[in-house]
Design a protein around this motif. Structure first.
Motif, PDB file in Angstrom:
ATOM      1  N   LEU A  42      86.762  45.837  53.551  1.00 58.30           N
ATOM      2  CA  LEU A  42      86.392  44.560  54.179  1.00 58.30           C
ATOM      3  C   LEU A  42      85.777  44.803  55.563  1.00 58.30           C
ATOM      4  N   GLY A  43      86.390  45.774  56.253  1.00 60.59           N
ATOM      5  CA  GLY A  43      85.857  46.100  57.573  1.00 60.59           C
ATOM      6  C   GLY A  43      84.435  46.609  57.495  1.00 60.59           C
ATOM      7  N   GLU A  44      84.211  47.462  56.487  1.00 60.08           N
ATOM      8  CA  GLU A  44      82.865  48.012  56.346  1.00 60.08           C
ATOM      9  C   GLU A  44      81.861  46.921  56.018  1.00 60.08           C
ATOM     10  N   CYS A  45      82.319  46.046  55.090  1.00 55.26           N
ATOM     11  CA  CYS A  45      81.448  44.922  54.756  1.00 55.26           C
ATOM     12  C   CYS A  45      81.168  44.077  55.991  1.00 55.26           C
ATOM     13  N   GLY A  46      82.232  43.930  56.790  1.00 56.80           N
ATOM     14  CA  GLY A  46      82.078  43.127  57.997  1.00 56.80           C
ATOM     15  C   GLY A  46      81.039  43.692  58.939  1.00 56.80           C
ATOM     16  N   THR A  47      81.068  45.007  59.132  1.00 59.24           N
ATOM     17  CA  THR A  47      80.097  45.604  60.045  1.00 59.24           C
ATOM     18  C   THR A  47      78.670  45.420  59.549  1.00 59.24           C
ATOM     19  N   GLN A  48      78.539  45.371  58.224  1.00 55.90           N
ATOM     20  CA  GLN A  48      77.211  45.170  57.643  1.00 55.90           C
ATOM     21  C   GLN A  48      76.866  43.688  57.511  1.00 55.90           C
ATOM     22  N   LEU A  49      77.771  42.848  57.965  1.00 56.86           N
ATOM     23  CA  LEU A  49      77.624  41.397  57.840  1.00 56.86           C
ATOM     24  C   LEU A  49      77.510  40.983  56.370  1.00 56.86           C
ATOM     25  N   ASP A  50      78.137  41.802  55.497  1.00 58.62           N
ATOM     26  CA  ASP A  50      78.145  41.436  54.090  1.00 58.62           C
ATOM     27  C   ASP A  50      79.372  40.600  53.811  1.00 58.62           C
ATOM     28  N   SER A  51      79.178  39.512  53.127  1.00 61.76           N
ATOM     29  CA  SER A  51      80.334  38.688  52.787  1.00 61.76           C
ATOM     30  C   SER A  51      80.879  39.115  51.421  1.00 61.76           C
TER      31      SER A  51
END
Lengths: 103, 511
Positions: A42-51
């Motif tokens: 989730l954190g990685e997705c967050g950094t990529q602004l991926d929901s």
């Protein structure tokens, strides 16, 4: 269950892991690992602004907050607050219904 | 960027991170969210370590606007699920901006600051300009004397005309005056006598007596003209002296067209009266001069010689036949040269600060000359007055420079006092220490506070003159403030942490 008269049996981390492990027939350590993996993903997705959309549950939406100037509440100094990404959760309509079903 | 990940995608990622089989991960996710959903349905919060908390919160009914119809609708009270990411997760998500810190911004916005700077500079500029203007004026005063000389030279014909005008207008008076003067003025003593009387006489009496003293009055014409010109500014009673008001007014009008450099003329013109041994007029003038610039009173004394020569000429010319235009031109030329010399001497005097001495010496020289006049006492009385005036004025002149110097010294003294005061005040509690090549702020902090991490306290206390904390010049004396001043307890780890952060901030300033 209304207002603050409601007495909640909050599920803590231990109970959750226990339940999960039993359901999945896996050791608790693995469950913990998986949860850690979920967090990092989730954190990685967050950094990529991926929901992340979890069907029937909701969406984890990272949002970028732009920088702004704000007053320091204590010192009264003007501070330039840097931009940051926050993880928002938007519950799905299904979850909303379920949550409000009891009413 | 801003892709949408489904559960399967997320499961793949988790599988990659945790090394568990993908299927298990997907099952795990399904089960996890199902459990969470169930719990939330029951109205219970779910806290997951390392992830965050899912909360169910009640939302009160509120009014809103229907987006479609625009009508008011009421959103009924309901519950909603909130997810609060744990610190760890939030930090993970915010990884790209982790490095940023809240930076203090100066109170004024950048644009405002610029504007302020511009305004300041403009105001300063104005001030400077005005100062320059003032100084220019003060310089001009001297220069203008020269200018007025040249002006007068160019206007030589004009005053003549004016004299003629005044003659024509005040013919009756002057006819008598001149006639009288023919007889009386030839003897300088009689003139002196009358002048001596004039000193004591009332304005009205003076008028009468002035009429009696013919040739002198002719010189008065100019003298009074100039004096009356002053009178415009100074409102002094030169009218009392001038027997021929009309002439004075007439010439005054013309004179007024000239530059205000006439002050000089007025001073030298009284000299002509001085030449004719009329101390009182000079005294009057010097009395008037009180108000005027200190430089002014110095002039009369020096020009006496020239004037006396001229006055003789004047007398001759007047006697020869009232050829006033000729007399006027002759008088004016001498008069102007006198002014020029006076101006030059003045300039030199002002430049070399010799004026006071010169004037005083001149005064002492001058008084004997005046002693020839019958009323020695009066003159003696008067000269001290003028002396006093001069000295006063000189003092006043000097004061323009001296006080500034005094003020600067005073200011510097004050500054010193302040500088003294600061340490003395500071030395009440804190201790001094000197930075050396082997003694840093940290060394001092260790020594004085027992913890080198507390060095930012010392730095902050001496912030005003310290630059980069690692580049403090050896030999710099710093104040070691008491820890109580910054409310720091070295045994309290939180305080130490706070001070450490302060240190980081100090360093960040110089990055």
């Amino acid at each position: 269950m209304h207002g603050f008269l409601a007495f909640k049996f909050d599920m803590d981390n231990k109970t959750l892991i226990d339940t999960l492990s039993k359901k999945l027939n896996i050791p608790q350590a693995t469950t913990v690992k998986l949860i850690e993996g979920l967090a990092s993903s989730l954190g990685e997705c967050g950094t990529q602004l991926d929901s992340v959309v979890v069907a029937g549950f909701g969406t984890f939406e990272p949002r970028k907050r732009t920088e702004r100037v704000a007053l320091h509440p204590a010192s009264g100094k003007r501070l330039l607050i840097p931009p940051k990404i926050v993880l928002n959760f938007k519950s799905s309509s299904n979850l909303k219904q379920r949550v409000n079903h009891g009413e | 960027m801003e892709n949408k990940l489904t559960m399967s995608g997320l499961a793949a990622m988790i599988a990659l991170v945790s090394g568990q089989p993908g299927q298990l991960c997907e099952e795990f996710l399904k089960e996890l969210f199902r459990i969470i959903g169930d719990e939330l349905e029951k109205g219970e919060n779910v806290r997951i370590k390392g992830l965050g908390t899912f909360k169910v919160t009640a939302v009160d009914a509120r009014k809103s606007v229907d987006v479609a119809t625009g009508g008011e609708i009421e959103i009924p009270a309901h519950r909603k699920v909130i997810f609060v990411a744990s610190k760890d997760l939030a930090a993970l998500v915010n990884a790209p901006f982790e490095a940023f810190e809240a930076v203090e911004v100066s109170d004024a916005l950048p644009t405002d600051e610029l504007l302020d700077i511009v305004e300041d500079s403009e105001q300063e500029g104005v001030v400077v300009e005005s100062e320059i203007a003032e100084t220019d004026e003060s310089i001009d005063l001297e220069e203008r004397e020269d200018a007025s000389v040249s002006d007068n030279v160019s206007d030589v014909t004009e005053p003549d005309k004016s004299l003629e005008y005044s003659e024509s207008i005040s013919e009756d008076i002057e006819a008598k005056e001149v006639a009288d003067s023919m007889t009386e003025s030839e003897t300088s003593e009689s003139v002196a006598e009358s002048s001596a009387k004039l000193k004591k006489a009332d304005p009205s009496e003076k008028l009468r007596k002035a009429e009696a003293v013919g040739p002198v009055i002719i010189t008065y014409d100019i003298a009074t003209v100039k004096e009356s010109h002053f009178g415009d500014e100074e409102t002094d009673s030169t009218d009392s002296i001038s027997g021929d008001d009309a002439a004075a007014v007439e010439v005054d009008d013309i004179e007024e067209k000239e530059e205000p450099g006439t002050p000089v003329i007025s001073f030298s013109s009284p000299l002509s009266s001085a030449a004719t041994r009329k101390g009182n007029i000079r005294d009057n003038d010097s009395g008037e001069l009180d108000d005027k610039k200190s430089s002014a009173p110095k002039e009369p004394i020096k020009t006496i010689r020239f004037e006396s020569a001229e006055s003789n000429d004047d007398d001759d010319e007047v006697e020869s036949g009232r050829n006033r235009s000729r007399f006027g031109s002759g008088f004016l030329i001498g008069f102007l040269s006198a002014i020029a010399i006076v101006a030059v001497v003045l300039l030199i005097g002002v430049k070399f600060n010799m004026v006071p001495e010169k004037v005083s010496s001149m005064l002492t020289k001058n008084s004997p000359v005046e002693e020839n006049v019958d009323n020695v006492q009066d003159v003696a009385n008067d000269t001290p007055v003028s002396d006093a005036v001069l000295s006063d004025s000189i003092i006043g002149d000097g004061s323009s420079v001296a006080p500034s110097a005094a003020s600067t010294t005073a200011a510097s003294n004050a500054g010193e006092a302040r500088e003294d005061a600061v340490p003395t005040r500071a030395s009440d509690e804190p201790v001094y220490d000197v930075v050396s090549t082997t003694r840093y702020l940290t060394t001092m902090a260790k020594e004085h506070y027992g913890n080198f991490n507390l060095w930012p306290i010392i730095y902050e206390e001496n912030q005003s003159f310290l630059g980069h904390p690692d580049r403090i010049k050896p030999g710099t004396q710093v104040v070691i403030p008491p820890l109580s001043k910054y409310k720091v307890n070295p045994d309290n780890p939180e305080d130490v942490k706070r001070i450490k952060q302060k240190g980081v901030r100090i360093y960040s300033k110089y990055k």
